[in-house]
Design a protein around this motif. Structure first.
Motif, PDB file in Angstrom:
ATOM      1  N   THR A 122       0.837  -1.193   0.000  1.00 41.32           N
ATOM      2  CA  THR A 122       0.000   0.000   0.000  1.00 41.32           C
ATOM      3  C   THR A 122       0.874   1.245   0.000  1.00 41.32           C
ATOM      4  O   THR A 122       1.714   1.408   0.890  1.00 41.32           O
ATOM      5  CB  THR A 122      -0.943   0.008   1.224  1.00 41.32           C
ATOM      6  OG1 THR A 122      -1.745  -1.184   1.170  1.00 41.32           O
ATOM      7  CG2 THR A 122      -1.852   1.231   1.212  1.00 41.32           C
ATOM      8  N   LEU A 123       0.682   2.098  -1.001  1.00 40.70           N
ATOM      9  CA  LEU A 123       1.504   3.289  -1.172  1.00 40.70           C
ATOM     10  C   LEU A 123       0.635   4.538  -1.038  1.00 40.70           C
ATOM     11  O   LEU A 123      -0.572   4.504  -1.303  1.00 40.70           O
ATOM     12  CB  LEU A 123       2.202   3.254  -2.533  1.00 40.70           C
ATOM     13  CG  LEU A 123       3.022   1.989  -2.814  1.00 40.70           C
ATOM     14  CD1 LEU A 123       3.643   2.050  -4.199  1.00 40.70           C
ATOM     15  CD2 LEU A 123       4.078   1.765  -1.757  1.00 40.70           C
ATOM     16  N   PRO A 124       1.231   5.666  -0.674  1.00 44.42           N
ATOM     17  CA  PRO A 124       0.452   6.870  -0.400  1.00 44.42           C
ATOM     18  C   PRO A 124      -0.121   7.556  -1.638  1.00 44.42           C
ATOM     19  O   PRO A 124      -0.986   8.408  -1.511  1.00 44.42           O
ATOM     20  CB  PRO A 124       1.451   7.788   0.309  1.00 44.42           C
ATOM     21  CG  PRO A 124       2.779   7.337  -0.163  1.00 44.42           C
ATOM     22  CD  PRO A 124       2.652   5.863  -0.380  1.00 44.42           C
ATOM     23  N   ASN A 125       0.304   7.201  -2.824  1.00 47.21           N
ATOM     24  CA  ASN A 125      -0.156   7.877  -4.036  1.00 47.21           C
ATOM     25  C   ASN A 125      -1.353   7.155  -4.672  1.00 47.21           C
ATOM     26  O   ASN A 125      -1.415   6.997  -5.882  1.00 47.21           O
ATOM     27  CB  ASN A 125       0.998   8.063  -5.022  1.00 47.21           C
ATOM     28  CG  ASN A 125       1.804   6.792  -5.247  1.00 47.21           C
ATOM     29  OD1 ASN A 125       1.395   5.694  -4.859  1.00 47.21           O
ATOM     30  ND2 ASN A 125       2.958   6.928  -5.882  1.00 47.21           N
ATOM     31  N   ASN A 126      -2.308   6.719  -3.811  1.00 52.44           N
ATOM     32  CA  ASN A 126      -3.477   5.957  -4.261  1.00 52.44           C
ATOM     33  C   ASN A 126      -3.071   4.800  -5.156  1.00 52.44           C
ATOM     34  O   ASN A 126      -3.654   4.561  -6.214  1.00 52.44           O
ATOM     35  CB  ASN A 126      -4.522   6.847  -4.943  1.00 52.44           C
ATOM     36  CG  ASN A 126      -5.377   7.555  -3.926  1.00 52.44           C
ATOM     37  OD1 ASN A 126      -5.689   7.001  -2.871  1.00 52.44           O
ATOM     38  ND2 ASN A 126      -5.732   8.785  -4.214  1.00 52.44           N
ATOM     39  N   SER A 127      -2.046   4.089  -4.691  1.00 50.32           N
ATOM     40  CA  SER A 127      -1.557   2.929  -5.421  1.00 50.32           C
ATOM     41  C   SER A 127      -1.484   1.730  -4.483  1.00 50.32           C
ATOM     42  O   SER A 127      -1.055   1.857  -3.331  1.00 50.32           O
ATOM     43  CB  SER A 127      -0.162   3.203  -5.988  1.00 50.32           C
ATOM     44  OG  SER A 127      -0.194   4.240  -6.949  1.00 50.32           O
ATOM     45  N   GLU A 128      -1.907   0.605  -4.993  1.00 47.88           N
ATOM     46  CA  GLU A 128      -1.737  -0.650  -4.290  1.00 47.88           C
ATOM     47  C   GLU A 128      -1.302  -1.684  -5.323  1.00 47.88           C
ATOM     48  O   GLU A 128      -2.082  -2.540  -5.734  1.00 47.88           O
ATOM     49  CB  GLU A 128      -3.004  -1.072  -3.552  1.00 47.88           C
ATOM     50  CG  GLU A 128      -2.707  -2.147  -2.522  1.00 47.88           C
ATOM     51  CD  GLU A 128      -3.806  -2.330  -1.515  1.00 47.88           C
ATOM     52  OE1 GLU A 128      -3.836  -1.558  -0.523  1.00 47.88           O
ATOM     53  OE2 GLU A 128      -4.634  -3.231  -1.724  1.00 47.88           O
ATOM     54  N   PRO A 129      -0.035  -1.561  -5.755  1.00 42.79           N
ATOM     55  CA  PRO A 129       0.467  -2.512  -6.736  1.00 42.79           C
ATOM     56  C   PRO A 129       0.688  -3.888  -6.106  1.00 42.79           C
ATOM     57  O   PRO A 129       0.709  -4.029  -4.888  1.00 42.79           O
ATOM     58  CB  PRO A 129       1.792  -1.887  -7.184  1.00 42.79           C
ATOM     59  CG  PRO A 129       2.211  -1.033  -6.049  1.00 42.79           C
ATOM     60  CD  PRO A 129       0.951  -0.567  -5.382  1.00 42.79           C
ATOM     61  N   VAL A 130       0.862  -4.865  -6.977  1.00 41.52           N
ATOM     62  CA  VAL A 130       1.137  -6.232  -6.559  1.00 41.52           C
ATOM     63  C   VAL A 130       2.477  -6.623  -7.168  1.00 41.52           C
ATOM     64  O   VAL A 130       2.538  -7.224  -8.240  1.00 41.52           O
ATOM     65  CB  VAL A 130       0.010  -7.188  -7.018  1.00 41.52           C
ATOM     66  CG1 VAL A 130       0.292  -8.609  -6.533  1.00 41.52           C
ATOM     67  CG2 VAL A 130      -1.340  -6.711  -6.517  1.00 41.52           C
ATOM     68  N   PRO A 131       3.586  -6.235  -6.511  1.00 41.02           N
ATOM     69  CA  PRO A 131       4.893  -6.567  -7.083  1.00 41.02           C
ATOM     70  C   PRO A 131       5.145  -8.070  -7.057  1.00 41.02           C
ATOM     71  O   PRO A 131       4.586  -8.784  -6.227  1.00 41.02           O
ATOM     72  CB  PRO A 131       5.883  -5.831  -6.173  1.00 41.02           C
ATOM     73  CG  PRO A 131       5.150  -5.580  -4.906  1.00 41.02           C
ATOM     74  CD  PRO A 131       3.697  -5.515  -5.251  1.00 41.02           C
ATOM     75  N   ASP A 132       5.973  -8.516  -7.980  1.00 39.61           N
ATOM     76  CA  ASP A 132       6.298  -9.939  -8.034  1.00 39.61           C
ATOM     77  C   ASP A 132       6.960 -10.391  -6.742  1.00 39.61           C
ATOM     78  O   ASP A 132       6.605 -11.430  -6.196  1.00 39.61           O
ATOM     79  CB  ASP A 132       7.192 -10.240  -9.242  1.00 39.61           C
ATOM     80  CG  ASP A 132       6.432 -10.051 -10.542  1.00 39.61           C
ATOM     81  OD1 ASP A 132       5.238 -10.415 -10.589  1.00 39.61           O
ATOM     82  OD2 ASP A 132       7.015  -9.533 -11.503  1.00 39.61           O
ATOM     83  N   VAL A 133       7.914  -9.612  -6.249  1.00 38.49           N
ATOM     84  CA  VAL A 133       8.571  -9.925  -4.978  1.00 38.49           C
ATOM     85  C   VAL A 133       8.776  -8.618  -4.219  1.00 38.49           C
ATOM     86  O   VAL A 133       9.308  -7.655  -4.763  1.00 38.49           O
ATOM     87  CB  VAL A 133       9.943 -10.615  -5.183  1.00 38.49           C
ATOM     88  CG1 VAL A 133      10.613 -10.907  -3.847  1.00 38.49           C
ATOM     89  CG2 VAL A 133       9.803 -11.904  -5.991  1.00 38.49           C
ATOM     90  N   ALA A 134       8.335  -8.609  -2.968  1.00 39.46           N
ATOM     91  CA  ALA A 134       8.609  -7.473  -2.085  1.00 39.46           C
ATOM     92  C   ALA A 134       9.382  -8.016  -0.893  1.00 39.46           C
ATOM     93  O   ALA A 134       8.942  -8.970  -0.243  1.00 39.46           O
ATOM     94  CB  ALA A 134       7.318  -6.816  -1.627  1.00 39.46           C
ATOM     95  N   ILE A 135      10.541  -7.441  -0.637  1.00 38.30           N
ATOM     96  CA  ILE A 135      11.368  -7.827   0.498  1.00 38.30           C
ATOM     97  C   ILE A 135      11.057  -6.802   1.588  1.00 38.30           C
ATOM     98  O   ILE A 135      11.367  -5.618   1.440  1.00 38.30           O
ATOM     99  CB  ILE A 135      12.865  -7.849   0.125  1.00 38.30           C
ATOM    100  CG1 ILE A 135      13.121  -8.853  -1.021  1.00 38.30           C
ATOM    101  CG2 ILE A 135      13.706  -8.231   1.338  1.00 38.30           C
ATOM    102  CD1 ILE A 135      12.912  -8.338  -2.391  1.00 38.30           C
ATOM    103  N   VAL A 136      10.399  -7.273   2.645  1.00 36.19           N
ATOM    104  CA  VAL A 136       9.848  -6.374   3.642  1.00 36.19           C
ATOM    105  C   VAL A 136      10.324  -6.737   5.051  1.00 36.19           C
ATOM    106  O   VAL A 136      10.842  -7.828   5.281  1.00 36.19           O
ATOM    107  CB  VAL A 136       8.303  -6.364   3.581  1.00 36.19           C
ATOM    108  CG1 VAL A 136       7.814  -5.967   2.194  1.00 36.19           C
ATOM    109  CG2 VAL A 136       7.711  -7.697   3.997  1.00 36.19           C
ATOM    110  N   LYS A 137      10.081  -5.807   5.970  1.00 37.91           N
ATOM    111  CA  LYS A 137      10.399  -6.052   7.380  1.00 37.91           C
ATOM    112  C   LYS A 137       9.525  -7.194   7.889  1.00 37.91           C
ATOM    113  O   LYS A 137       8.335  -7.264   7.555  1.00 37.91           O
ATOM    114  CB  LYS A 137      10.146  -4.792   8.209  1.00 37.91           C
ATOM    115  CG  LYS A 137      11.093  -3.668   7.886  1.00 37.91           C
ATOM    116  CD  LYS A 137      10.754  -2.424   8.695  1.00 37.91           C
ATOM    117  CE  LYS A 137      11.677  -1.273   8.321  1.00 37.91           C
ATOM    118  NZ  LYS A 137      11.292  -0.032   9.024  1.00 37.91           N
TER     119      LYS A 137
END
Length: 191
Positions: free
Chosen positions: A77-92
């Motif tokens: 979830t991003l602040p620019n009214n975007s909710e992309p679905v990336p292939d891989v997200a490396i997150v906390k």
């Protein structure tokens, strides 16, 4: 008689309305993502894309262990009214926090997209959206040319460094002690 020009107005979605529509079942499980308020239909995933995506996610899980959570094909979830679905997200690795919300930019170490048919979107709109949102590092695995394109060093909402790699290793900004073998991402045979 004077003809008036017709103005076309598009409906812009907010994150909140998008989530309500998903909960209401409006999209019938159609694979879509929200980019700058626009609904984007995601193309079907072909075999090479699925293969490299899965292999890369497994490889990164091995490299990073418990230091990060590897989310493949899950929304952010991003602040620019975007909710992309990336292939891989490396997150906390925030555990149950992700029951409340998808990862926000401050939760994301870096993002990887595997791209062939969507290459222009991934190198254009998505790159810009990720930079505007403050994602520190963005990798595009160009399956057309067997190369890794790395974007980093944010300044004023834009990436100022672009690297193109076909061999060797790359060290992610968030993990200075980790070397990722480029050939494990771009599909060259293992040496």
């Amino acid at each position: 008689m004077v003809e008036k020009a017709m103005t076309v107005t598009t409906y812009k979605w907010t994150i909140e309305r998008y989530h309500r529509a998903i909960e209401a079942g409006i999209f019938d499980d159609q694979p879509i993502e929200l980019l700058r308020g626009d609904l984007i239909v995601m193309p079907p995933e072909r075999e090479p894309h699925a293969y490299y995506n899965t292999e890369a996610a497994d490889y990164l899980r091995t490299l990073l262990g418990e230091r990060a959570k590897i989310r493949d094909a899950k929304p952010i979830t991003l602040p620019n009214n975007s909710e992309p679905v990336p292939d891989v997200a490396i997150v906390k690795p925030l555990g149950e926090v992700y029951l409340e919300h998808h990862p926000y930019p401050e939760d994301i170490f870096w993002i990887i997209e595997f791209s062939k048919s969507t290459l222009s979107k991934d190198l254009g709109d998505k790159k810009d959206i990720y930079a505007e949102a403050g994602i520190a590092e963005y990798w595009v695995v160009n399956l057309k040319n067997s190369q890794l394109q790395v974007f980093r060093d944010l300044k004023n909402g834009q990436y100022t460094t672009e690297l193109t790699l076909t061999t060797g290793t790359i060290v992610p900004l968030a993990f200075g002690d980790v070397s990722v073998q480029v050939n494990r991402l771009v599909g060259f045979p293992k040496i």
